[in-house]
Design a protein around this motif. Sequence first.
Motif, short mmCIF file in Angstrom:
data_model
loop_
_atom_site.label_atom_id
_atom_site.label_comp_id
_atom_site.label_asym_id
_atom_site.label_seq_id
_atom_site.Cartn_x
_atom_site.Cartn_y
_atom_site.Cartn_z
N ALA A 165 21.75 41.53 54.67
CA ALA A 165 22.58 41.71 53.48
C ALA A 165 23.88 42.41 53.89
CB ALA A 165 21.84 42.54 52.45
N VAL A 166 24.93 42.18 53.11
CA VAL A 166 26.22 42.78 53.41
C VAL A 166 26.67 43.68 52.27
CG1 VAL A 166 26.93 40.86 54.88
CG2 VAL A 166 27.52 40.82 52.45
N MET A 167 27.41 44.73 52.63
CA MET A 167 28.00 45.65 51.66
C MET A 167 29.50 45.41 51.69
SD MET A 167 25.86 49.01 52.80
CE MET A 167 24.40 48.58 53.75
N VAL A 168 29.99 44.70 50.69
CA VAL A 168 31.41 44.34 50.63
C VAL A 168 31.77 44.17 49.16
CG1 VAL A 168 30.91 41.89 50.90
CG2 VAL A 168 33.16 42.75 51.49
N ASP A 169 33.00 44.52 48.81
CA ASP A 169 33.47 44.38 47.44
C ASP A 169 34.10 43.00 47.28
OD1 ASP A 169 34.63 44.55 44.95
OD2 ASP A 169 35.35 46.60 45.23
N PRO A 170 33.62 42.17 46.36
CA PRO A 170 34.21 40.84 46.17
C PRO A 170 35.69 40.88 45.81
CG PRO A 170 32.10 40.99 45.05
CD PRO A 170 32.46 42.38 45.49
N ALA A 171 36.17 42.00 45.27
CA ALA A 171 37.58 42.10 44.87
C ALA A 171 38.50 42.47 46.04
CB ALA A 171 37.74 43.13 43.77
N GLY A 172 37.95 42.71 47.20
CA GLY A 172 38.77 43.10 48.35
C GLY A 172 38.43 44.52 48.79
N ARG A 173 39.29 45.09 49.62
CA ARG A 173 39.00 46.42 50.13
C ARG A 173 39.01 47.43 48.98
NH1 ARG A 173 42.15 48.97 55.21
NH2 ARG A 173 41.31 47.06 56.11
N VAL A 222 44.47 40.43 42.98
CA VAL A 222 43.74 39.36 43.65
C VAL A 222 43.44 38.25 42.67
CG1 VAL A 222 41.64 38.76 44.90
CG2 VAL A 222 42.73 40.98 45.30
N SER A 223 43.81 37.05 43.01
CA SER A 223 43.54 35.89 42.17
C SER A 223 42.35 35.15 42.73
CB SER A 223 44.76 34.97 42.12
OG SER A 223 44.43 33.75 41.51
N THR A 224 41.39 34.84 41.88
CA THR A 224 40.19 34.16 42.36
C THR A 224 40.50 32.74 42.79
OG1 THR A 224 39.67 33.56 40.08
CG2 THR A 224 38.68 35.57 40.93
N SER A 225 41.65 32.18 42.36
CA SER A 225 42.00 30.83 42.76
C SER A 225 42.84 30.82 44.03
CB SER A 225 42.78 30.15 41.62
OG SER A 225 43.98 30.85 41.35
N ASP A 226 43.20 31.96 44.52
CA ASP A 226 44.03 32.06 45.72
C ASP A 226 43.17 31.76 46.95
OD1 ASP A 226 45.64 32.78 47.84
OD2 ASP A 226 46.43 34.57 46.85
N PRO A 227 43.57 30.80 47.79
CA PRO A 227 42.77 30.51 48.99
C PRO A 227 42.72 31.68 49.96
CG PRO A 227 44.86 29.33 49.04
CD PRO A 227 44.72 29.91 47.67
N LEU A 228 43.62 32.65 49.84
CA LEU A 228 43.59 33.81 50.71
C LEU A 228 42.87 34.99 50.07
CD1 LEU A 228 47.20 33.76 52.21
CD2 LEU A 228 45.07 32.98 53.24
N ALA A 229 42.28 34.79 48.90
CA ALA A 229 41.52 35.87 48.27
C ALA A 229 40.32 36.22 49.14
CB ALA A 229 41.06 35.43 46.88
N PRO A 230 39.85 37.48 49.08
CA PRO A 230 38.71 37.86 49.92
C PRO A 230 37.47 37.06 49.57
CG PRO A 230 39.14 39.53 48.24
CD PRO A 230 40.30 38.57 48.22
N PRO A 231 36.66 36.73 50.58
CA PRO A 231 35.45 35.94 50.31
C PRO A 231 34.44 36.75 49.52
CG PRO A 231 35.46 36.72 52.58
CD PRO A 231 36.79 37.07 52.01
N SER A 232 33.70 36.08 48.65
CA SER A 232 32.65 36.74 47.87
C SER A 232 31.34 36.69 48.64
CB SER A 232 32.48 36.06 46.51
OG SER A 232 33.64 36.22 45.72
N PRO A 233 30.62 37.80 48.65
CA PRO A 233 29.34 37.79 49.37
C PRO A 233 28.29 36.99 48.63
CG PRO A 233 29.64 39.86 48.22
CD PRO A 233 30.91 39.10 48.06
N ILE A 234 27.36 36.44 49.37
CA ILE A 234 26.23 35.72 48.79
C ILE A 234 24.96 36.56 48.90
CG2 ILE A 234 24.74 33.69 49.05
CD1 ILE A 234 27.20 32.17 50.05
N ARG A 235 24.81 37.24 50.03
CA ARG A 235 23.59 38.00 50.30
C ARG A 235 23.93 39.50 50.28
NH1 ARG A 235 19.87 37.29 55.75
NH2 ARG A 235 18.15 38.65 55.12
#
Length: 300
Positions: free
Chosen positions: A159-167, A53-66
């Motif tokens: 709040a959400v439980m999600v990995d910023p790096a993807g699944r 996963v590239s952080t500059s990729d527009p299709l990269a998974p979204p990062s959670p804020i909360r």
Amino acid sequence: MPRSPLSSPGPSRPAAGPDRRTLLRAAVGVGLGLVGLTACGTGGDPTTTSPTVSTSDPLAPPSPIRTPTPDSPVRRVITLSSADLDVLLALGREPVAAWAADGTGRRPWRDHAAPPAPDWGGPGLPSLRSLLPFGVDGFALAAADPTEAQLRGFEQLAAVMVDPAGRPGWRRHLDLVADAVGRDPDPAAEAAEEALDAWTRGQRRLGVEALVVVVGTGALPDTPVATLDGRSPFGREIRGLGLDVVSYPDPRPYRDLRRSGVQVVRVDPRDGDLVAAVRQPSVSSLPWALGRLVEGRRPA
């Protein structure tokens, strides 16, 4: 060109894989009717690559804020995928509601009554309106693949439980949810690791170095069959156990898949339990699926 996983007596190291845009194109072109159960189908040699996963990729998974914080564990949770439900139950917590594309009822690895479900009959993840009545303070959706717009919407409520790096893989998934709800992941992790270690030792004793996962209802020796993409969540879990996954981007005659050291197994699209377990492997569904796939089978 990636090398064959049989080019050395031990498991190979996966090469750096394609980006999410490449994987998305491959998934869209599958045409097998199995959402998320990715199989290959365009032409070429077997692959054993894994995605990055590239952080500059527009299709990269979204990062959670909360996100949940350790000093304030989440108490009232809605799970939004089958794997997220598995993880929460494995930690001994009951969700106040649950939703999954393939249902939230009992499974062979989940002997548990279905929790309440949001009143939602639309496509994709439930709407915010359907989730409001439950008054939750956390959403478990690490395996739900939300879009950025959906993630931002859920964060408006809790709040959400999600990995910023993807699944995440099964262990990272377990730790992520455990941290959020204030539970110890070790008992569930130890049980899963024991089962997975026993499965891997059993395959090694048979001389298995790699698996080919056929996606289909059955085949004669000369029938071309599709194989599960080794870059899928299930493929990554198999490689994490030290075995390779051989996948072909085009259908191949079934007889050509059988080679020394290769275990050929099959996912029947009509088997809802197996499809769900392979599509979203979890702390509890992964050991069950692996055992089911190799039951009564031996490598060539």
